[in-house]
Motif scaffolding. Sequence first.
Motif, PDB file in Angstrom:
ATOM      1  N   ILE A  67     -43.585  16.085 -92.615  1.00 49.06           N
ATOM      2  CA  ILE A  67     -43.390  15.386 -93.892  1.00 49.06           C
ATOM      3  C   ILE A  67     -41.989  14.781 -93.952  1.00 49.06           C
ATOM      4  O   ILE A  67     -41.814  13.617 -94.332  1.00 49.06           O
ATOM      5  CB  ILE A  67     -43.623  16.349 -95.071  1.00 49.06           C
ATOM      6  CG1 ILE A  67     -45.095  16.792 -95.101  1.00 49.06           C
ATOM      7  CG2 ILE A  67     -43.240  15.693 -96.395  1.00 49.06           C
ATOM      8  CD1 ILE A  67     -45.376  17.898 -96.111  1.00 49.06           C
ATOM      9  N   PHE A  68     -40.992  15.577 -93.582  1.00 52.79           N
ATOM     10  CA  PHE A  68     -39.614  15.077 -93.605  1.00 52.79           C
ATOM     11  C   PHE A  68     -39.463  13.861 -92.704  1.00 52.79           C
ATOM     12  O   PHE A  68     -38.869  12.846 -93.102  1.00 52.79           O
ATOM     13  CB  PHE A  68     -38.649  16.173 -93.160  1.00 52.79           C
ATOM     14  CG  PHE A  68     -37.231  15.676 -92.989  1.00 52.79           C
ATOM     15  CD1 PHE A  68     -36.361  15.653 -94.067  1.00 52.79           C
ATOM     16  CD2 PHE A  68     -36.779  15.219 -91.752  1.00 52.79           C
ATOM     17  CE1 PHE A  68     -35.069  15.177 -93.927  1.00 52.79           C
ATOM     18  CE2 PHE A  68     -35.490  14.735 -91.604  1.00 52.79           C
ATOM     19  CZ  PHE A  68     -34.632  14.718 -92.691  1.00 52.79           C
ATOM     20  N   CYS A  69     -39.961  13.953 -91.463  1.00 55.77           N
ATOM     21  CA  CYS A  69     -39.797  12.853 -90.507  1.00 55.77           C
ATOM     22  C   CYS A  69     -40.515  11.591 -90.961  1.00 55.77           C
ATOM     23  O   CYS A  69     -40.037  10.477 -90.706  1.00 55.77           O
ATOM     24  CB  CYS A  69     -40.283  13.280 -89.127  1.00 55.77           C
ATOM     25  SG  CYS A  69     -39.191  14.449 -88.296  1.00 55.77           S
ATOM     26  N   HIS A  70     -41.658  11.747 -91.634  1.00 60.07           N
ATOM     27  CA  HIS A  70     -42.344  10.553 -92.141  1.00 60.07           C
ATOM     28  C   HIS A  70     -41.469   9.834 -93.163  1.00 60.07           C
ATOM     29  O   HIS A  70     -41.316   8.602 -93.110  1.00 60.07           O
ATOM     30  CB  HIS A  70     -43.689  10.913 -92.774  1.00 60.07           C
ATOM     31  CG  HIS A  70     -44.311   9.748 -93.494  1.00 60.07           C
ATOM     32  ND1 HIS A  70     -44.774   8.628 -92.828  1.00 60.07           N
ATOM     33  CD2 HIS A  70     -44.502   9.508 -94.823  1.00 60.07           C
ATOM     34  CE1 HIS A  70     -45.242   7.752 -93.712  1.00 60.07           C
ATOM     35  NE2 HIS A  70     -45.082   8.264 -94.920  1.00 60.07           N
ATOM     36  N   PHE A  71     -40.880  10.581 -94.082  1.00 59.12           N
ATOM     37  CA  PHE A  71     -40.004   9.958 -95.072  1.00 59.12           C
ATOM     38  C   PHE A  71     -38.770   9.352 -94.407  1.00 59.12           C
ATOM     39  O   PHE A  71     -38.339   8.245 -94.761  1.00 59.12           O
ATOM     40  CB  PHE A  71     -39.595  10.979 -96.140  1.00 59.12           C
ATOM     41  CG  PHE A  71     -40.634  11.206 -97.186  1.00 59.12           C
ATOM     42  CD1 PHE A  71     -40.857  10.266 -98.181  1.00 59.12           C
ATOM     43  CD2 PHE A  71     -41.418  12.350 -97.181  1.00 59.12           C
ATOM     44  CE1 PHE A  71     -41.827  10.461 -99.158  1.00 59.12           C
ATOM     45  CE2 PHE A  71     -42.396  12.554 -98.152  1.00 59.12           C
ATOM     46  CZ  PHE A  71     -42.595  11.608 -99.152  1.00 59.12           C
ATOM     47  N   TRP A  72     -38.192  10.063 -93.458  1.00 55.30           N
ATOM     48  CA  TRP A  72     -37.001   9.562 -92.779  1.00 55.30           C
ATOM     49  C   TRP A  72     -37.300   8.243 -92.053  1.00 55.30           C
ATOM     50  O   TRP A  72     -36.563   7.269 -92.171  1.00 55.30           O
ATOM     51  CB  TRP A  72     -36.496  10.608 -91.792  1.00 55.30           C
ATOM     52  CG  TRP A  72     -35.266  10.195 -91.040  1.00 55.30           C
ATOM     53  CD1 TRP A  72     -35.206   9.434 -89.900  1.00 55.30           C
ATOM     54  CD2 TRP A  72     -33.903  10.499 -91.371  1.00 55.30           C
ATOM     55  NE1 TRP A  72     -33.916   9.254 -89.504  1.00 55.30           N
ATOM     56  CE2 TRP A  72     -33.089   9.891 -90.391  1.00 55.30           C
ATOM     57  CE3 TRP A  72     -33.300  11.234 -92.394  1.00 55.30           C
ATOM     58  CZ2 TRP A  72     -31.699  10.000 -90.405  1.00 55.30           C
ATOM     59  CZ3 TRP A  72     -31.913  11.335 -92.401  1.00 55.30           C
ATOM     60  CH2 TRP A  72     -31.128  10.727 -91.425  1.00 55.30           C
ATOM     61  N   ILE A  73     -38.386   8.232 -91.283  1.00 54.26           N
ATOM     62  CA  ILE A  73     -38.738   7.031 -90.512  1.00 54.26           C
ATOM     63  C   ILE A  73     -39.161   5.898 -91.438  1.00 54.26           C
ATOM     64  O   ILE A  73     -38.849   4.728 -91.183  1.00 54.26           O
ATOM     65  CB  ILE A  73     -39.848   7.366 -89.493  1.00 54.26           C
ATOM     66  CG1 ILE A  73     -39.282   8.315 -88.422  1.00 54.26           C
ATOM     67  CG2 ILE A  73     -40.401   6.106 -88.836  1.00 54.26           C
ATOM     68  CD1 ILE A  73     -40.335   8.969 -87.552  1.00 54.26           C
ATOM     69  N   SER A  74     -39.847   6.223 -92.534  1.00 59.85           N
ATOM     70  CA  SER A  74     -40.220   5.181 -93.498  1.00 59.85           C
ATOM     71  C   SER A  74     -38.977   4.520 -94.088  1.00 59.85           C
ATOM     72  O   SER A  74     -38.939   3.301 -94.281  1.00 59.85           O
ATOM     73  CB  SER A  74     -41.070   5.779 -94.623  1.00 59.85           C
ATOM     74  OG  SER A  74     -42.297   6.258 -94.133  1.00 59.85           O
ATOM     75  N   ILE A  75     -37.951   5.328 -94.373  1.00 56.68           N
ATOM     76  CA  ILE A  75     -36.732   4.794 -94.988  1.00 56.68           C
ATOM     77  C   ILE A  75     -35.906   4.004 -93.977  1.00 56.68           C
ATOM     78  O   ILE A  75     -35.559   2.836 -94.205  1.00 56.68           O
ATOM     79  CB  ILE A  75     -35.901   5.930 -95.614  1.00 56.68           C
ATOM     80  CG1 ILE A  75     -36.635   6.499 -96.842  1.00 56.68           C
ATOM     81  CG2 ILE A  75     -34.510   5.429 -96.012  1.00 56.68           C
ATOM     82  CD1 ILE A  75     -36.014   7.766 -97.398  1.00 56.68           C
ATOM     83  N   PHE A  76     -35.604   4.611 -92.839  1.00 59.15           N
ATOM     84  CA  PHE A  76     -34.735   3.941 -91.867  1.00 59.15           C
ATOM     85  C   PHE A  76     -35.497   2.903 -91.052  1.00 59.15           C
ATOM     86  O   PHE A  76     -34.999   1.790 -90.834  1.00 59.15           O
ATOM     87  CB  PHE A  76     -34.071   4.982 -90.963  1.00 59.15           C
ATOM     88  CG  PHE A  76     -32.987   5.756 -91.655  1.00 59.15           C
ATOM     89  CD1 PHE A  76     -31.679   5.336 -91.612  1.00 59.15           C
ATOM     90  CD2 PHE A  76     -33.286   6.904 -92.375  1.00 59.15           C
ATOM     91  CE1 PHE A  76     -30.677   6.034 -92.261  1.00 59.15           C
ATOM     92  CE2 PHE A  76     -32.296   7.619 -93.030  1.00 59.15           C
ATOM     93  CZ  PHE A  76     -30.982   7.182 -92.972  1.00 59.15           C
ATOM     94  N   GLY A  77     -36.676   3.264 -90.586  1.00 57.79           N
ATOM     95  CA  GLY A  77     -37.484   2.291 -89.857  1.00 57.79           C
ATOM     96  C   GLY A  77     -37.947   1.163 -90.764  1.00 57.79           C
ATOM     97  O   GLY A  77     -37.969  -0.009 -90.366  1.00 57.79           O
TER      98      GLY A  77
END
Length: 521
Positions: free
Chosen positions: A363-373
Motif C-alpha cells: 500500500i505504501f509503495c503504491h502511494f509513493w510511486i503514484s506521487i513521485f512517478g
Amino acid sequence: MREARSQEERYKLNHYTFWPGFVLLLTGIGMGLVYNEGLVGILARTMDWIHVNFGWLEVSLGIIIVMFTVGIALSPIGDIRLGGKDAKPEFTFWQWFALSLCGCIGIGILFWAMGEPIFHMMQPPLSLHIEPGSKDAGVFAVAQTTLHWTIAQYCFYTICGVAIALVSYNRNYPLSVAAGMYAIFPTKYRPVLTAVIHAICLFSLCCAIATSMGAGLMQIGSGTGIIFDYTPGPVTWGVSAAIIIPIYVISSYSGLRKGMRILSTGNTRAFFFLMALVLFSGPTLFILGIGVESFGYFANNFFRNSTLLNTMQINDKWPMQWLVPYMEIFFIFAPLLGHFLARMGKGRTIRQFILINVIPPTIFCHFWISIFGGTAVFYQWSGLVDVWSGIQKFGLESMVYILFSQFPFSKVLMSIFVIIIIFSFATMTDSLVSTLAIISTKGVQADEEPPRKLKIIWGLVVGLIAYVLCISGGIEPVRGLISLAGFPMMIFTFALCISLVKDGVHLLSKPDWLDKESEIR
C-alpha cells in the motif's frame, strides 16, 4: 559455564563460510576493476543468453512463489506462532512495518520511483500496442512500476523469512539461510552445504550492497552538485561515504532493537513527510487521478503483466530489460532479506508475518510511486519538462532533481531529499550488514546479536568497495556478476519453500508448535 562456552562457540568466525565468500568477493571485484570493458561484454552476452533461454522459467517461478505465499497464509501452517504458543512479540506493528519497509526497499524506491515510470511510458512493451508517451502509456507506467516494487517482491522475501524464522524460533536451529533448508538436507551433508550456501550468499549480498551504495553515492553527488552548483566527483563521493558508513556501522553495532529500530521509524516518518510535500506542492489532482487509474490497471492486469514475455514478438526488448531482470533480483535477495525479516517474527503467527510484511509495504509503495512517478509522468505528458531527454543526457540519478527544480522552494526540497537518501541507505545497509555478520559465524541464534566486530568489519568493507567502484567505473561489471548468482539463489529459494512445508507439517503435530528436542547445530 556450558551455555557461555556454547555461545562463545556460536559467535566464532566460520572460516569455511567466510574465507571462500571473501575470496570470491575480492576476485569478482578485482576482475571488474581490471577487465572492466571486457568483463562487461562477456557478462552482457551471458545474461542475454540466460534471459532468452530461461526467462520463461524465472517469470513462471515468480508467479508460483506469489501463489505459494498466499497458500501458506491460508493453510493451517499459517496458525503456527513463531516461538511457540506463549511467545510474545518484540516489536509493535508500527516498528515492524518501518523495519520491513526500510530494511528491504527503502533506497530502491527513492532511486526508481520517478525514473522507471518514464522508461515504461516512453518505451512500453510492443506486445501491448500502447503508443509511447500517451495517456495509456502513462497509466501503464505507474501501474507496472507498482507491480515491480510491491506484492511479488515482498512475497519472495517474506516466504523465505517464514522458513528461516520457523526453524530458528520453533526448532532451536541457528538463524541462518542454510538452517531454513535443514529439512531437506541429510544431516551428514549439512556442514558442507551450509558453507557453500553461505559463501554464495556472502558474495551476492556484499556485491549487491556495494553496487547499490555506489548508485546511492552518485545520486547524492548529483543532488549536492545541483544544489551548490558544482560538478560532483571522487571527493564528493568520498565525503558522502564518510558520512553514511559511520551512521550504519554505529546503528548496526547497537543492534536491531536500538539503532536499526530508531533509524527505520525516523526514516519512515521522513518518507511520509516528503510524500505530503510533493503531493500538495506538485500537480495534486493529476497525481490523485493517475493513482486511482493505475491501481485499477494494476489490479485488473496483475497476472498478465507479471508474465509479459516476447513470445512471437522477438524484437521486443522490454521483457529482457525489465521483467526478467527483476525476477532475478528478487531471487538473489529473497533468502538474504528473508533472513533479516525473520528476526522480527517472534510472537507473531505465520499468517500475521505474511500479511504485515506484504500488505502494508504494498500500500505504501503504491502511494509513493503514484506521487513521485505520477509527478514525472505529468511533466513529460504536459511538455513542461522533457524528462525523457533529461535522463538520456544527465543520467537517471539526476532526474529527480531536475523535476524538483520545477517546485517552489526547490533547493529546500532537494536538500531534504538528499538527507533522506543518506539515512535511507544507512538503514538498508544496517540490516544487510547484520545479515553478513550473522552468516559469517558458526551459528548465532534468533534472539542473539552477531559479534559487533564482524558488523564493523563488514560495514567498512562494503563501504570501501562501493567507493572504489564509484571512482573506477566498476559498478556495471560487478552488477553483472551478481546477476549470475540468480540461478543458485533461485534454487535456495525453492529449497526454503519445500523445507517450510515439511517443518510446518512437523510442528503442527507438536502441542506448543515447538520441537524442543531439536539440537543446536
